[in-house]
Design an enzyme around this catalytic site. Sequence first.
Site, short mmCIF file in Angstrom:
data_model
loop_
_atom_site.label_atom_id
_atom_site.label_comp_id
_atom_site.label_asym_id
_atom_site.label_seq_id
_atom_site.Cartn_x
_atom_site.Cartn_y
_atom_site.Cartn_z
N THR A 98 -7.09 -4.69 7.16
CA THR A 98 -6.99 -5.03 5.74
C THR A 98 -5.53 -4.91 5.37
O THR A 98 -4.95 -3.83 5.42
CB THR A 98 -7.84 -4.09 4.88
N LYS A 173 -11.11 -9.79 1.01
CA LYS A 173 -11.28 -8.36 1.25
C LYS A 173 -10.87 -7.55 0.02
O LYS A 173 -11.46 -6.50 -0.29
CB LYS A 173 -10.48 -7.92 2.47
N LYS A 241 -4.55 2.65 0.48
CA LYS A 241 -3.69 1.53 0.85
C LYS A 241 -4.27 0.21 0.35
O LYS A 241 -3.56 -0.62 -0.22
CB LYS A 241 -3.53 1.51 2.37
#
Length: 294
Positions: A98, A173, A241
């Site tokens: 990701t 995502k 993150k």
Amino acid sequence: MTKEKIGFIGTGVMGQSMAGHLIDAGYEVLVYTRTKTRAQALLEKGAKWKETVREVAEQSDVIITMVGYPHDVKEIYLGKDGIIHNAKKGCYTIDMTTSSPILAREIYQAAKEKHIHALDAPVSGGDIGAQKATLAIMVGGDSEAFSAVTPILEKMGTNIVLQGSAGAGQHTKMCNQIAIASNMMGVCEAILYAEKAGLDPNTVLKSIETGAAGSWSLSNLAPRMIKGDFEPGFYIKHFLKDMKIAIESAEEMELYTPGLKLAKSLYEQLEKQGDDNKGTQALYTLLKQHALTV
């Protein structure tokens, strides 16, 4: 495509299971990760160890990466000893980390100049999905490249969708992570409420997980909360993150995301407590602490 030589870079919580499925499917798998001991189980299954990213790039027909952060992705792909400068012409690269949609497009352009096919293909489903090969895989890139590697992706996931051009997988995502961020707060609050009300939370789950409140997090992570299991299926540090990338992308599009920002602030409190290596379900512990002090 069948039985290509596959390079796999990054064998963490999810990568190890994903690479294992490829070995089980009969592919020759070359592995590299920063800590060799983390690849030991794969080596025992028949994977071949490579000392550097460059070696993997030079010897593979398809290269899959599953690492931690965008800066890792950038180094692995665009560095002097990285994939783009050393992969064979016609090679397929699949970044399943990701990461940043902007970086995904940068890698795609650099790869195209070298006659390499690059796809961004982040996943969802956590350690359970990786173990069961039931991951959702969200792909960005050219349709021809997607079609060519679909048989490989099918060894790791069951819901595999080409979302659009380069970067579209990463944008998708981000949609996934935004939905999870607010949902996780609701799941934790629901379990705490059940406990405070004197209910058996396991019995409560039986009633609510198949109704309108149902979600992957409710069915898979709430039971871990109840058991006091906060080991990572997905690390808090990696979720933070992801949320940072999502907020940056949303702000670039002038999108207001209050739920996402609240979730990030709560997880940052866990990070300050030193809990960033726990699973995302550890948010339950933070909210329980607050419940005891209000």
